[in-house]
Design an enzyme around this catalytic site. Structure first.
Site, short mmCIF file in Angstrom:
data_model
loop_
_atom_site.label_atom_id
_atom_site.label_comp_id
_atom_site.label_asym_id
_atom_site.label_seq_id
_atom_site.Cartn_x
_atom_site.Cartn_y
_atom_site.Cartn_z
N ASP A 37 0.86 -1.18 0.00
CA ASP A 37 0.00 0.00 0.00
C ASP A 37 0.91 1.24 0.00
OD1 ASP A 37 -3.28 0.14 0.97
OD2 ASP A 37 -2.17 2.02 0.91
N ASP A 63 3.65 1.79 -4.46
CA ASP A 63 2.61 2.42 -5.28
C ASP A 63 2.43 1.54 -6.51
OD1 ASP A 63 1.26 4.02 -7.23
OD2 ASP A 63 1.87 5.82 -6.15
N VAL A 64 1.22 1.04 -6.73
CA VAL A 64 1.00 0.08 -7.83
C VAL A 64 1.38 0.63 -9.20
CG1 VAL A 64 -0.76 -1.39 -6.75
CG2 VAL A 64 -1.47 0.72 -7.93
N ASN A 90 -6.13 -5.07 -5.87
CA ASN A 90 -7.28 -4.42 -5.23
C ASN A 90 -7.15 -2.90 -5.14
OD1 ASN A 90 -9.47 -4.16 -2.97
ND2 ASN A 90 -7.58 -3.39 -2.05
N TYR A 155 -14.56 6.33 -13.76
CA TYR A 155 -14.38 5.18 -12.85
C TYR A 155 -14.87 3.90 -13.54
CZ TYR A 155 -14.88 2.37 -8.54
OH TYR A 155 -14.79 1.40 -7.57
N LYS A 159 -13.08 0.24 -14.40
CA LYS A 159 -13.56 -1.03 -13.84
C LYS A 159 -14.07 -1.97 -14.94
CE LYS A 159 -12.50 -0.16 -9.59
NZ LYS A 159 -11.42 -0.91 -8.94
N ILE A 188 -20.07 -0.72 -0.61
CA ILE A 188 -19.42 -1.32 0.55
C ILE A 188 -18.93 -0.20 1.48
CG2 ILE A 188 -17.65 -2.99 1.28
CD1 ILE A 188 -19.74 -4.06 -0.83
N THR A 190 -16.52 1.39 3.29
CA THR A 190 -15.07 1.47 3.49
C THR A 190 -14.68 2.95 3.44
OG1 THR A 190 -14.36 1.52 1.18
CG2 THR A 190 -14.79 -0.68 2.13
P1 NAD Z 1 -10.05 2.09 0.52
O1 NAD Z 1 -9.78 3.50 0.18
O2 NAD Z 1 -10.51 1.75 1.89
O3 NAD Z 1 -8.79 1.18 0.19
C1 NAD Z 1 -8.03 1.37 -0.96
C2 NAD Z 1 -6.57 1.19 -0.60
O4 NAD Z 1 -5.79 1.38 -1.81
C3 NAD Z 1 -6.08 2.23 0.41
O5 NAD Z 1 -5.37 1.59 1.46
C4 NAD Z 1 -5.15 3.11 -0.40
O6 NAD Z 1 -4.10 3.68 0.36
C5 NAD Z 1 -4.66 2.15 -1.46
N1 NAD Z 1 -4.14 2.83 -2.64
C6 NAD Z 1 -4.65 3.91 -3.28
N2 NAD Z 1 -3.84 4.28 -4.28
C7 NAD Z 1 -2.80 3.40 -4.28
C8 NAD Z 1 -1.65 3.26 -5.09
N3 NAD Z 1 -1.38 4.11 -6.09
N4 NAD Z 1 -0.80 2.23 -4.84
C9 NAD Z 1 -1.06 1.36 -3.80
N5 NAD Z 1 -2.13 1.47 -3.00
C10 NAD Z 1 -2.98 2.48 -3.24
O7 NAD Z 1 -11.13 1.61 -0.57
P2 NAD Z 1 -11.91 0.22 -0.78
O8 NAD Z 1 -13.32 0.55 -0.82
O9 NAD Z 1 -11.41 -0.81 0.13
O10 NAD Z 1 -11.48 -0.10 -2.28
C11 NAD Z 1 -10.74 -1.24 -2.65
C12 NAD Z 1 -11.11 -1.58 -4.09
O11 NAD Z 1 -12.50 -1.93 -4.16
C13 NAD Z 1 -10.91 -0.43 -5.08
O12 NAD Z 1 -10.37 -0.95 -6.28
C14 NAD Z 1 -12.34 0.07 -5.32
O13 NAD Z 1 -12.49 0.69 -6.56
C15 NAD Z 1 -13.12 -1.23 -5.22
N6 NAD Z 1 -14.54 -1.05 -4.93
C16 NAD Z 1 -14.97 -0.48 -3.77
C17 NAD Z 1 -16.33 -0.33 -3.56
C18 NAD Z 1 -16.88 0.29 -2.30
O14 NAD Z 1 -18.09 0.57 -2.25
N7 NAD Z 1 -16.08 0.51 -1.27
C19 NAD Z 1 -17.24 -0.75 -4.53
C20 NAD Z 1 -16.78 -1.32 -5.70
C21 NAD Z 1 -15.42 -1.48 -5.89
#
Ligand code: NAD
Length: 267
Positions: A37, A63-64, A90, A155, A159, A188, A190
């Site tokens: 992360d 950083d990914v 993720n 977005y 996706k 979700i 989060t």
């Molecule tokens: P979150 O913000 O809680 O977690 C995302 C994590 O990714 C964070 O820890 C952040 O620091 C890290 N991150 C961001 N940019 C980064 C980078 N450049 N390199 C490495 N790490 C990085 O969000 P989440 O809701 O847990 O999201 C996780 C995944 O689920 C995402 O791909 C998001 O698009 C997807 N998603 C989330 C939801 C929702 O409702 N929460 C719905 C559909 C999809």
């Protein structure tokens, strides 16, 4: 317990939300987990909790988008834990704005993390997965990758890209025993919702969205999803129980995409 015993996983964006739940769940079920992360404080917290629960994990700042650092991430997993069997790509962000006014900078930032980052995760993990004799790649998409939504065009583009990336990778690497599937969460609870940039630039939203309020209005199961709901599906895709499943979409959305339109609220 032990559904992924002996396996080694990398979880990107593993410090928060869904990635955190995936890291903790895989570790609880016996995998050794390399959590990566950009948020080091949260990442260290995740591996501390895993260690206290008796699991095996290590945190790495990465950083990914940083391709030069990717070989080192994969090498760390192999050096520390001996092999690589699972990659959960993720890490992601969300930026909402109408397509007409969205800035190119916002578009590119989302593409770079949500799509380039997933591409790099796969590209650099494949040789190690092949060395392990096969494995499971799980790509975090969204229901926004299955259908459109106003304000989410950029977005959704990332996706939707992830969804088809999974299918092509699945076909390219089926003969290597490497499976690749996409997961499509609905709404979700989060921290991502609080991080959606707001303000005038690109006509972004003025206020963050409350996922619980939004879910109450549109989710057939009438509740917001929890990160654990998604981690449960990710775990399944990483177990041997999913050995015959590749190139597929696992939708975990409380029924949001089951019908053509959101059902009317009755109470
Ligand atoms: P979150 O913000 O809680 O977690 C995302 C994590 O990714 C964070 O820890 C952040 O620091 C890290 N991150 C961001 N940019 C980064 C980078 N450049 N390199 C490495 N790490 C990085 O969000 P989440 O809701 O847990 O999201 C996780 C995944 O689920 C995402 O791909 C998001 O698009 C997807 N998603 C989330 C939801 C929702 O409702 N929460 C719905 C559909 C999809």
């Amino acid at each position: 317990m032990g559904q992924v015993a002996g396996k080694v996983a990398i979880v990107t964006g593993g410090a928060s939300g869904i990635g955190e739940a995936c890291s903790e769940t895989l570790a609880r079920e016996g995998a050794s987990v390399l959590v990566t992360d950009v948020d080091d404080a949260l990442g260290e917290g995740v591996i501390d909790r895993i260690a206290k629960a008796g699991g095996k994990a290590h945190y790495l700042h990465h950083d990914v988008r940083d391709e030069a650092a990717w070989p080192g991430v994969v090498a760390e997993a192999e050096k520390r834990f001996g092999r690589l069997d699972i990659v959960v790509a993720n890490a992601g962000i969300g930026i909402m704005a109408p397509i007409e006014s969205m800035t190119l900078a916002d578009w590119q930032r989302q593409q770079a993390i949500n799509l380039d980052g997933v591409f790099l995760s796969i590209k650099h993990a494949i040789p190690a997965l092949r060395r392990a004799g096969g494995g499971s790649i799980v790509l975090m998409s969204s229901i926004a990758g299955l259908r459109g939504a106003p304000g989410l065009a950029a977005y959704s583009a990332t996706k939707g890209g992830v969804r088809l990336l999974a299918k092509s990778v699945a076909l390219e690497h089926a003969a290597d025993g490497i499976r690749c599937n996409s997961v499509h969460p609905g709404i979700i609870a989060t921290p991502i919702w609080g991080k959606i940039p707001t303000g005038a630039e690109g006509n972004r939203r003025n206020a963050p969205i409350d996922p619980r309020e939004r879910a109450a209005a549109v989710v057939p199961l009438t509740r917001v999803g929890e990160a654990q709901d998604i981690a449960n599906g990710v775990l399944f895709l990483c177990t041997d129980a999913a050995n015959y499943m590749t190139g597929q979409e696992l939708v975990i959305d409380g029924g949001m995409t089951a019908g053509g339109r959101p059902p009317p609220r009755t109470q």
